[in-house]
Design a protein around this motif. Sequence first.
Motif, PDB file in Angstrom:
ATOM      1  N   ARG A  62       0.823  -1.215   0.000  1.00 42.17           N
ATOM      2  CA  ARG A  62       0.000   0.000   0.000  1.00 42.17           C
ATOM      3  C   ARG A  62       0.852   1.258   0.000  1.00 42.17           C
ATOM      4  O   ARG A  62       0.471   2.276  -0.556  1.00 42.17           O
ATOM      5  CB  ARG A  62      -0.943   0.001   1.181  1.00 42.17           C
ATOM      6  CG  ARG A  62      -2.013  -1.060   1.047  1.00 42.17           C
ATOM      7  CD  ARG A  62      -3.109  -0.819   2.002  1.00 42.17           C
ATOM      8  NE  ARG A  62      -3.573   0.558   1.929  1.00 42.17           N
ATOM      9  CZ  ARG A  62      -4.815   0.927   1.700  1.00 42.17           C
ATOM     10  NH1 ARG A  62      -5.700   0.006   1.493  1.00 42.17           N
ATOM     11  NH2 ARG A  62      -5.156   2.179   1.681  1.00 42.17           N
ATOM     12  N   LEU A  63       2.015   1.193   0.654  1.00 41.26           N
ATOM     13  CA  LEU A  63       2.861   2.377   0.762  1.00 41.26           C
ATOM     14  C   LEU A  63       3.643   2.638  -0.508  1.00 41.26           C
ATOM     15  O   LEU A  63       3.740   3.775  -0.974  1.00 41.26           O
ATOM     16  CB  LEU A  63       3.825   2.209   1.942  1.00 41.26           C
ATOM     17  CG  LEU A  63       4.664   3.412   2.333  1.00 41.26           C
ATOM     18  CD1 LEU A  63       3.757   4.574   2.743  1.00 41.26           C
ATOM     19  CD2 LEU A  63       5.601   3.054   3.459  1.00 41.26           C
ATOM     20  N   TYR A  64       4.207   1.599  -1.120  1.00 39.78           N
ATOM     21  CA  TYR A  64       5.090   1.794  -2.262  1.00 39.78           C
ATOM     22  C   TYR A  64       4.477   1.402  -3.605  1.00 39.78           C
ATOM     23  O   TYR A  64       4.932   1.867  -4.636  1.00 39.78           O
ATOM     24  CB  TYR A  64       6.382   1.001  -2.051  1.00 39.78           C
ATOM     25  CG  TYR A  64       7.243   1.604  -0.981  1.00 39.78           C
ATOM     26  CD1 TYR A  64       7.942   2.775  -1.213  1.00 39.78           C
ATOM     27  CD2 TYR A  64       7.341   1.015   0.274  1.00 39.78           C
ATOM     28  CE1 TYR A  64       8.730   3.343  -0.239  1.00 39.78           C
ATOM     29  CE2 TYR A  64       8.126   1.573   1.254  1.00 39.78           C
ATOM     30  CZ  TYR A  64       8.819   2.737   0.995  1.00 39.78           C
ATOM     31  OH  TYR A  64       9.597   3.290   1.974  1.00 39.78           O
ATOM     32  N   GLY A  66       0.972   1.390  -4.241  1.00 46.76           N
ATOM     33  CA  GLY A  66      -0.447   1.711  -4.217  1.00 46.76           C
ATOM     34  C   GLY A  66      -0.962   2.196  -5.560  1.00 46.76           C
ATOM     35  O   GLY A  66      -0.201   2.535  -6.469  1.00 46.76           O
ATOM     36  N   GLN A  69      -0.447   6.556  -7.456  1.00 48.70           N
ATOM     37  CA  GLN A  69       0.962   6.902  -7.569  1.00 48.70           C
ATOM     38  C   GLN A  69       1.173   8.396  -7.753  1.00 48.70           C
ATOM     39  O   GLN A  69       2.265   8.891  -7.562  1.00 48.70           O
ATOM     40  CB  GLN A  69       1.609   6.138  -8.727  1.00 48.70           C
ATOM     41  CG  GLN A  69       1.741   4.667  -8.459  1.00 48.70           C
ATOM     42  CD  GLN A  69       2.680   4.376  -7.304  1.00 48.70           C
ATOM     43  OE1 GLN A  69       3.599   5.135  -7.022  1.00 48.70           O
ATOM     44  NE2 GLN A  69       2.428   3.289  -6.603  1.00 48.70           N
ATOM     45  N   ARG A  71      -0.123  10.639  -5.945  1.00 43.73           N
ATOM     46  CA  ARG A  71      -0.118  11.229  -4.611  1.00 43.73           C
ATOM     47  C   ARG A  71       1.243  11.000  -3.961  1.00 43.73           C
ATOM     48  O   ARG A  71       1.795   9.909  -3.991  1.00 43.73           O
ATOM     49  CB  ARG A  71      -1.204  10.572  -3.773  1.00 43.73           C
ATOM     50  CG  ARG A  71      -1.485  11.287  -2.490  1.00 43.73           C
ATOM     51  CD  ARG A  71      -2.644  10.662  -1.788  1.00 43.73           C
ATOM     52  NE  ARG A  71      -2.243   9.325  -1.337  1.00 43.73           N
ATOM     53  CZ  ARG A  71      -3.070   8.418  -0.874  1.00 43.73           C
ATOM     54  NH1 ARG A  71      -4.353   8.678  -0.829  1.00 43.73           N
ATOM     55  NH2 ARG A  71      -2.641   7.255  -0.484  1.00 43.73           N
ATOM     56  N   LYS A  72       1.785  12.056  -3.359  1.00 46.53           N
ATOM     57  CA  LYS A  72       3.085  11.959  -2.717  1.00 46.53           C
ATOM     58  C   LYS A  72       2.936  11.253  -1.364  1.00 46.53           C
ATOM     59  O   LYS A  72       2.003  11.512  -0.625  1.00 46.53           O
ATOM     60  CB  LYS A  72       3.661  13.351  -2.507  1.00 46.53           C
ATOM     61  CG  LYS A  72       5.044  13.336  -1.933  1.00 46.53           C
ATOM     62  CD  LYS A  72       5.606  14.724  -1.820  1.00 46.53           C
ATOM     63  CE  LYS A  72       6.972  14.628  -1.170  1.00 46.53           C
ATOM     64  NZ  LYS A  72       7.613  15.901  -1.038  1.00 46.53           N
ATOM     65  N   ARG A  73       3.889  10.368  -1.078  1.00 49.93           N
ATOM     66  CA  ARG A  73       3.860   9.646   0.187  1.00 49.93           C
ATOM     67  C   ARG A  73       4.301  10.565   1.324  1.00 49.93           C
ATOM     68  O   ARG A  73       5.217  11.361   1.178  1.00 49.93           O
ATOM     69  CB  ARG A  73       4.793   8.443   0.124  1.00 49.93           C
ATOM     70  CG  ARG A  73       4.285   7.344  -0.765  1.00 49.93           C
ATOM     71  CD  ARG A  73       5.176   6.134  -0.685  1.00 49.93           C
ATOM     72  NE  ARG A  73       6.524   6.365  -1.168  1.00 49.93           N
ATOM     73  CZ  ARG A  73       6.922   6.165  -2.412  1.00 49.93           C
ATOM     74  NH1 ARG A  73       6.063   5.747  -3.304  1.00 49.93           N
ATOM     75  NH2 ARG A  73       8.163   6.380  -2.757  1.00 49.93           N
ATOM     76  N   SER A  74       3.671  10.402   2.442  1.00 45.51           N
ATOM     77  CA  SER A  74       4.022  11.186   3.616  1.00 45.51           C
ATOM     78  C   SER A  74       5.290  10.612   4.247  1.00 45.51           C
ATOM     79  O   SER A  74       5.432   9.393   4.371  1.00 45.51           O
ATOM     80  CB  SER A  74       2.875  11.145   4.620  1.00 45.51           C
ATOM     81  OG  SER A  74       3.284  11.657   5.850  1.00 45.51           O
ATOM     82  N   SER A  75       6.200  11.486   4.638  1.00 44.59           N
ATOM     83  CA  SER A  75       7.430  11.008   5.276  1.00 44.59           C
ATOM     84  C   SER A  75       7.136  10.381   6.628  1.00 44.59           C
ATOM     85  O   SER A  75       7.826   9.451   7.055  1.00 44.59           O
ATOM     86  CB  SER A  75       8.428  12.147   5.414  1.00 44.59           C
ATOM     87  OG  SER A  75       7.883  13.177   6.216  1.00 44.59           O
ATOM     88  N   SER A  77       4.447   8.582   7.369  1.00 42.91           N
ATOM     89  CA  SER A  77       3.987   7.196   7.159  1.00 42.91           C
ATOM     90  C   SER A  77       5.137   6.279   6.789  1.00 42.91           C
ATOM     91  O   SER A  77       5.151   5.116   7.202  1.00 42.91           O
ATOM     92  CB  SER A  77       2.902   7.171   6.074  1.00 42.91           C
ATOM     93  OG  SER A  77       3.415   7.606   4.848  1.00 42.91           O
ATOM     94  N   ILE A  78       6.120   6.777   6.060  1.00 44.03           N
ATOM     95  CA  ILE A  78       7.279   5.955   5.713  1.00 44.03           C
ATOM     96  C   ILE A  78       8.086   5.624   6.965  1.00 44.03           C
ATOM     97  O   ILE A  78       8.480   4.471   7.183  1.00 44.03           O
ATOM     98  CB  ILE A  78       8.141   6.671   4.654  1.00 44.03           C
ATOM     99  CG1 ILE A  78       7.374   6.765   3.345  1.00 44.03           C
ATOM    100  CG2 ILE A  78       9.466   5.946   4.448  1.00 44.03           C
ATOM    101  CD1 ILE A  78       8.045   7.624   2.309  1.00 44.03           C
TER     102      ILE A  78
END
Length: 86
Positions: A62-64, A66, A69, A71-75, A77-78
């Motif tokens: 889901r994180l990598y 999903g 794509q 949408r920018k991933r939150s730091s 959540s990483i």
Amino acid sequence: MRLAERASPVAAVLAALSTLACCLPFGFLGAIGLTGLSVWAQQFRNWFIGGAAVLLVVGFIRLYRGRNQCRKRSSVSIVLFWVATA
């Protein structure tokens, strides 16, 4: 100093101690109950480890990988994902 100003800290300490005296036995009973639960759940340890591994894989996907794509991933959540993995 007025009497009420001197009595307030004493009343606060008494209130805290009475609250502690009220709730502390329930804390001990809860700890004893969790100890018994952990002894019973020991037989399911491999299932719990397998379930945790499956949920980590789902979180990684889901994180990598999903669908969103763009949408920018939150730091945050990483970082939380990798802390949970560690």
